[in-house]
Enzyme design. Structure first.
Site, PDB file in Angstrom:
ATOM      1  N   PHE A   5      -1.008  16.715   2.363  1.00 45.12           N
ATOM      2  CA  PHE A   5      -1.147  16.230   1.645  1.00 45.12           C
ATOM      3  C   PHE A   5      -0.086  15.583   0.681  1.00 45.12           C
ATOM      4  CE2 PHE A   5      -3.079  14.885  -2.063  1.00 45.12           C
ATOM      5  CZ  PHE A   5      -3.888  13.652  -2.020  1.00 45.12           C
ATOM      6  N   GLU A  43       0.629  -1.323  -0.103  1.00 45.73           N
ATOM      7  CA  GLU A  43      -0.441  -0.270   0.468  1.00 45.73           C
ATOM      8  C   GLU A  43       0.919   1.557  -0.401  1.00 45.73           C
ATOM      9  OE1 GLU A  43      -2.428   1.965  -0.875  1.00 45.73           O
ATOM     10  OE2 GLU A  43      -4.385   1.574   0.640  1.00 45.73           O
ATOM     11  N   ASP A  44       0.045   2.314  -1.012  1.00 45.22           N
ATOM     12  CA  ASP A  44       1.602   3.473  -0.318  1.00 45.22           C
ATOM     13  C   ASP A  44       0.770   4.529   1.032  1.00 45.22           C
ATOM     14  OD1 ASP A  44      -1.749   4.088  -0.773  1.00 45.22           O
ATOM     15  OD2 ASP A  44      -1.429   5.630  -2.253  1.00 45.22           O
ATOM     16  N   ARG A  84       2.248  11.446  -9.981  1.00 42.75           N
ATOM     17  CA  ARG A  84       2.639  10.379 -10.133  1.00 42.75           C
ATOM     18  C   ARG A  84       4.094   9.606 -10.425  1.00 42.75           C
ATOM     19  NH1 ARG A  84      -1.575   6.982  -8.252  1.00 42.75           N
ATOM     20  NH2 ARG A  84      -3.783   7.823  -9.511  1.00 42.75           N
ATOM     21  N   ASP A 109      -3.964   6.056   5.973  1.00 40.95           N
ATOM     22  CA  ASP A 109      -4.166   6.933   6.908  1.00 40.95           C
ATOM     23  C   ASP A 109      -5.706   6.565   7.754  1.00 40.95           C
ATOM     24  OD1 ASP A 109      -4.583  10.124   7.471  1.00 40.95           O
ATOM     25  OD2 ASP A 109      -5.732   9.784   5.285  1.00 40.95           O
TER      26      ASP A 109
HETATM   27  P1  5GP Z   1      -6.936   5.386   4.350  1.00 42.79           P
HETATM   28  O1  5GP Z   1      -6.118   4.709   5.176  1.00 42.79           O
HETATM   29  O2  5GP Z   1      -7.710   6.720   4.972  1.00 42.79           O
HETATM   30  O3  5GP Z   1      -8.278   4.446   4.788  1.00 42.79           O
HETATM   31  O4  5GP Z   1      -7.078   5.324   3.238  1.00 42.79           O
HETATM   32  C1  5GP Z   1      -5.803   5.381   2.565  1.00 42.79           C
HETATM   33  C2  5GP Z   1      -6.071   6.003   1.190  1.00 42.79           C
HETATM   34  O5  5GP Z   1      -6.338   7.232   0.929  1.00 42.79           O
HETATM   35  C3  5GP Z   1      -3.874   5.418   0.240  1.00 42.79           C
HETATM   36  O6  5GP Z   1      -4.594   4.586  -0.301  1.00 42.79           O
HETATM   37  C4  5GP Z   1      -4.242   6.966  -0.062  1.00 42.79           C
HETATM   38  O7  5GP Z   1      -4.459   6.277  -1.487  1.00 42.79           O
HETATM   39  C5  5GP Z   1      -5.333   7.840   0.190  1.00 42.79           C
HETATM   40  N1  5GP Z   1      -4.274   8.765   0.516  1.00 42.79           N
HETATM   41  C6  5GP Z   1      -4.317   8.875   2.561  1.00 42.79           C
HETATM   42  N2  5GP Z   1      -2.958   9.922   1.825  1.00 42.79           N
HETATM   43  C7  5GP Z   1      -2.844  10.297   1.469  1.00 42.79           C
HETATM   44  C8  5GP Z   1      -1.935  11.465   0.866  1.00 42.79           C
HETATM   45  O8  5GP Z   1      -1.510  12.358   1.205  1.00 42.79           O
HETATM   46  N3  5GP Z   1      -1.969  11.968  -0.350  1.00 42.79           N
HETATM   47  C9  5GP Z   1      -2.652  11.318  -1.673  1.00 42.79           C
HETATM   48  N4  5GP Z   1      -2.121  11.191  -2.998  1.00 42.79           N
HETATM   49  N5  5GP Z   1      -2.920  10.263  -1.309  1.00 42.79           N
HETATM   50  C10 5GP Z   1      -3.553   9.719  -0.241  1.00 42.79           C
END
Ligand code: 5GP
Length: 176
Positions: free
Chosen positions: A153, A100-101, A166, A104
């Site tokens: 962000f 996962e990237d 990206r 959050d």
């Molecule tokens: P969560 O953990 O809140 O369900 O979601 C995580 C997803 O929210 C990540 O995979 C990404 O797609 C998006 N996300 C959360 N923080 C960021 C950020 O700082 N930048 C970007 N580009 N996407 C984010």
């Protein structure tokens, strides 16, 4: 389409990212020595991280991807998730590392892990390039974390803002 132009503050340099990705690959390879590992990337944000990680692995690797959509606005997930592209490999009895990237709130991964556990893998781990623990809503244990970055962000190295940025080699904070 015209590229967006934002003020971007550098957060992680390309060399820093590459060094940490090599460490993560070594750690995962050590933990699963003698096994074949399925790297399961979450599209689209993890595609660059996943390709670097896969090439650094020291055990045999297969790759697969899922794509998830979350209702809500683009910067905050709502927890209502749908899988718009499923994995294609049979994960039963396999060693699976979800790539996962960013974790959050954890709502996206929480949903995916529930789904994947039902596929009966032998091992199921999470490797995230960035952990943002401050906004966590779901209890998720991330096994392999690249960097902890509390807020902001982020774009670059696979991460987008409206599909832009990206392909930047480093990671930046967007000053919205
Ligand atoms: P969560 O953990 O809140 O369900 O979601 C995580 C997803 O929210 C990540 O995979 C990404 O797609 C998006 N996300 C959360 N923080 C960021 C950020 O700082 N930048 C970007 N580009 N996407 C984010």
């Amino acid at each position: 389409m015209q590229a967006l132009e934002h003020n971007l503050t550098p957060v992680l340099a390309p060399e820093q990212i590459q060094a940490r990705v090599a460490e993560l690959a070594a750690e995962i390879s050590r933990d699963f020595q003698g096994r074949e590992v399925v790297l399961l990337g979450i599209l689209k944000g993890a595609f660059i991280f996943m390709s670097d990680l896969a090439r650094r692995m020291e055990v045999p690797v297969k790759v697969d991807f899922v794509r998830l959509a979350s209702y809500g606005d683009s910067s905050q997930s709502s927890g209502q998730i749908v899988m718009t592209k499923a994995h294609e490999l049979d994960l039963a009895g396999r060693t699976v590392v979800v790539v996962e990237d960013i974790v959050d709130t954890g709502l996206t991964l929480n949903w995916l892990m529930d789904h994947l556990r039902r596929q009966a893998p032998q091992d199921l781990k999470i490797c995230a390039l960035i952990d943002k623990p401050e906004r966590r809503e779901a209890q998720i244990e991330v096994d392999y974390v690249g960097f902890q970055i509390p807020r902001g962000f982020l774009v670059g190295y696979g991460l987008d803002y409206n599909e832009c940025y990206r392909c930047l080699p480093g990671i930046y904070e967007v000053n919205l």
